[in-house]
Design an enzyme around this catalytic site. Structure first.
Site, PDB file in Angstrom:
ATOM      1  CE  LYS A 112      -4.373  -1.691   1.574  1.00  0.00           C
ATOM      2  NZ  LYS A 112      -5.441  -1.713   2.545  1.00  0.00           N
ATOM      3  CE  LYS A 200      -6.560  -7.626  -1.785  1.00  0.00           C
ATOM      4  NZ  LYS A 200      -6.916  -7.487  -0.422  1.00  0.00           N
ATOM      5  CE  LYS A 203     -13.755  -4.076   1.156  1.00  0.00           C
ATOM      6  NZ  LYS A 203     -12.538  -3.965   1.946  1.00  0.00           N
TER       7      LYS A 203
HETATM    8  P1  TYM Z   1     -10.872  -6.501   3.692  1.00  0.00           P
HETATM    9  O1  TYM Z   1     -11.938  -5.500   3.902  1.00  0.00           O
HETATM   10  O2  TYM Z   1      -9.748  -6.174   2.781  1.00  0.00           O
HETATM   11  O3  TYM Z   1     -11.528  -7.844   3.190  1.00  0.00           O
HETATM   12  C1  TYM Z   1     -12.597  -8.438   3.887  1.00  0.00           C
HETATM   13  C2  TYM Z   1     -12.474  -9.941   3.816  1.00  0.00           C
HETATM   14  O4  TYM Z   1     -12.539 -10.361   2.454  1.00  0.00           O
HETATM   15  C3  TYM Z   1     -11.385 -11.144   2.146  1.00  0.00           C
HETATM   16  N1  TYM Z   1     -11.009 -10.842   0.763  1.00  0.00           N
HETATM   17  C4  TYM Z   1     -10.933 -11.756  -0.214  1.00  0.00           C
HETATM   18  N2  TYM Z   1     -11.124 -13.084  -0.204  1.00  0.00           N
HETATM   19  C5  TYM Z   1     -10.966 -13.743  -1.385  1.00  0.00           C
HETATM   20  N3  TYM Z   1     -10.615 -13.129  -2.535  1.00  0.00           N
HETATM   21  C6  TYM Z   1     -10.406 -11.789  -2.580  1.00  0.00           C
HETATM   22  N4  TYM Z   1     -10.082 -11.214  -3.723  1.00  0.00           N
HETATM   23  C7  TYM Z   1     -10.571 -11.037  -1.379  1.00  0.00           C
HETATM   24  N5  TYM Z   1     -10.450  -9.727  -1.072  1.00  0.00           N
HETATM   25  C8  TYM Z   1     -10.718  -9.620   0.237  1.00  0.00           C
HETATM   26  C9  TYM Z   1     -10.318 -10.678   3.137  1.00  0.00           C
HETATM   27  O5  TYM Z   1      -9.314 -11.651   3.322  1.00  0.00           O
HETATM   28  C10 TYM Z   1     -11.140 -10.459   4.383  1.00  0.00           C
HETATM   29  O6  TYM Z   1     -11.360 -11.683   5.062  1.00  0.00           O
HETATM   30  N6  TYM Z   1      -8.243  -6.018   7.896  1.00  0.00           N
HETATM   31  C11 TYM Z   1      -9.412  -6.641   7.307  1.00  0.00           C
HETATM   32  C12 TYM Z   1     -10.691  -6.295   8.050  1.00  0.00           C
HETATM   33  C13 TYM Z   1     -10.619  -6.549   9.512  1.00  0.00           C
HETATM   34  C14 TYM Z   1     -10.682  -7.808  10.153  1.00  0.00           C
HETATM   35  C15 TYM Z   1     -10.559  -7.524  11.532  1.00  0.00           C
HETATM   36  C16 TYM Z   1     -10.848  -9.109   9.673  1.00  0.00           C
HETATM   37  C17 TYM Z   1     -10.463  -5.586  10.442  1.00  0.00           C
HETATM   38  N7  TYM Z   1     -10.420  -6.179  11.676  1.00  0.00           N
HETATM   39  C18 TYM Z   1     -10.581  -8.568  12.455  1.00  0.00           C
HETATM   40  C19 TYM Z   1     -10.860 -10.149  10.628  1.00  0.00           C
HETATM   41  C20 TYM Z   1     -10.728  -9.846  11.996  1.00  0.00           C
HETATM   42  C21 TYM Z   1      -9.548  -6.173   5.868  1.00  0.00           C
HETATM   43  O7  TYM Z   1      -9.105  -5.122   5.505  1.00  0.00           O
HETATM   44  O8  TYM Z   1     -10.290  -6.988   5.098  1.00  0.00           O
END
Ligand code: TYM
Length: 330
Positions: A112, A200, A203
């Site tokens: 990032k 990947k 968003k």
């Molecule tokens: P985030 O918002 O980037 O993504 C949310 C969840 O979606 C999964 N994910 C994917 N899985 C498969 N293929 C993809 N292309 C893909 N893109 C995203 C991510 O692995 C995630 O599970 N830091 C985290 C949010 C968070 C969190 C937490 C998660 C904050 N606190 C505590 C678990 C526990 C995040 O930015 O996910």
């Protein structure tokens, strides 16, 4: 007592099919057997600038989509992270036991910050939030003392750091928190970009054609699948050397609830045009069914998030108090 699972989605942008397949779908299947704490990680969205109106919209959309995808508020605890001040409070405590070296090694931070440097023509303005973000994520988890954390593969490193921090917390302060284990879906733990299947699906991708958004016009989503990057072979089989095809097969298998091998068998004597057509239709139908429910679930957010806030803060505050006592703050 049921075992707990914690998970969250950052409110930085529009939810993608990757988020659904890698994170949400798994939860639907687990909600009967486990006690799920699922939140919209809105504090995490502040690590890089986000327009306040946009953030408000993202928060609502994610919450409503959690419900539209099939999470049952009678069974799971659904809430907004910033509604529970214990997240911010524990964040500081956890940040204080995290080392700079540990955070510097996070690959997501490295990726990032590279983008930020590029965007700003070489000016290095790296928000501290981006650096300490894994400490907040660890705090999010520790507050509910879960057995598992459900994530896609890209969050695995953050979770490993959390396990390390829990060990440290327990050892130094004589506490007894669980070292949370990752729960990663067997299929689709990393759905790839449709335009560059080595990356990947994200968003925050600037190219709209790279991602299927859950709120995309279904017809437009169908067209994005037709434009997906593949290869020149025109033979459908499972291979890491065919990332575009593997990605489409994975999407197909996941939405159909079949194995990757079954998907491969289904397309055995078919060509790429057939594959794109079938995946396109499947995705289009899936989005239509979710979006129908989403209009209703948007109206339920206030009531459900209030109940979620109450349930979650009770547990979060108990765990926070124990930690504060152990640190000498109480
Ligand atoms: P985030 O918002 O980037 O993504 C949310 C969840 O979606 C999964 N994910 C994917 N899985 C498969 N293929 C993809 N292309 C893909 N893109 C995203 C991510 O692995 C995630 O599970 N830091 C985290 C949010 C968070 C969190 C937490 C998660 C904050 N606190 C505590 C678990 C526990 C995040 O930015 O996910």
């Amino acid at each position: 007592m049921k075992q707990k699972i914690v998970t969250g989605i950052t409110a930085t942008g529009k939810l993608t099919l990757g988020n659904y397949i890698g994170a949400i779908k798994n939860l639907i299947n687990l909600q009967d057997q486990y006690d799920l704490f699922i939140f919209v990680a809105d504090l995490h969205a502040l690590t890089t600038y986000i327009d306040p109106e946009q953030l408000r919209k993202n928060k609502k959309d994610i919450f409503a989509l959690y419900l539209a995808c099939g999470l049952d508020p009678e069974k799971v605890t659904l809430f907004f992270q910033s509604d529970i001040s214990a997240h911010s409070e524990l964040n500081w405590i956890i940040t204080s036991i995290t080392n700079m070296g540990e955070l510097s090694r996070m690959t997501q931070f490295k990726d990032k910050t590279q983008n930020i440097v590029k965007q700003e023509n070489g000016t290095e303005t790296i928000p501290v939030g981006l650096f300490v973000y894994p400490s907040l994520m660890s705090a999010d988890i520790i507050l509910y003392n879960p057995t598992y954390v459900s994530v896609g593969i890209d969050q695995k490193q953050h979770l490993e750091l959390c396990q390390k921090l829990v060990k440290r917390l327990n050892k130094k302060y004589n506490l007894n928190f669980n070292e949370p284990k990752p729960l990663i879906s067997k299929i689709g733990s990393k759905i790839k970009s449709l335009q560059d299947p080595f990356l990947k699906m994200s968003k925050s991708d600037k190219n709209e054609n790279s991602s299927i958004y859950l709120l995309d016009d279904p017809e437009k989503a169908y067209k994005k699948i037709q434009k997906a990057v593949t290869d020149g072979e025109n033979k459908i089989y499972i291979s890491e050397d065919k990332p575009g095809i593997l990605n489409l097969l994975t999407i197909f298998a996941s939405l159909k609830d079949i194995t990757l091998e079954e998907a491969e068998q289904h397309f055995k004597n078919k060509n790429y045009k057939d594959l794109k057509e079938e995946v396109g239709i499947l995705v289009k139908n899936f989005l239509e069914s979710i979006q129908k429910k989403y209009k209703k679930t948007l109206e339920q957010i206030e009531t459900i998030s209030k109940i979620g806030k109450e349930r979650a803060s009770k547990i979060a505050n108990e765990n926070l108090l124990n930690i504060k006592k152990a640190f000498g703050l109480k």
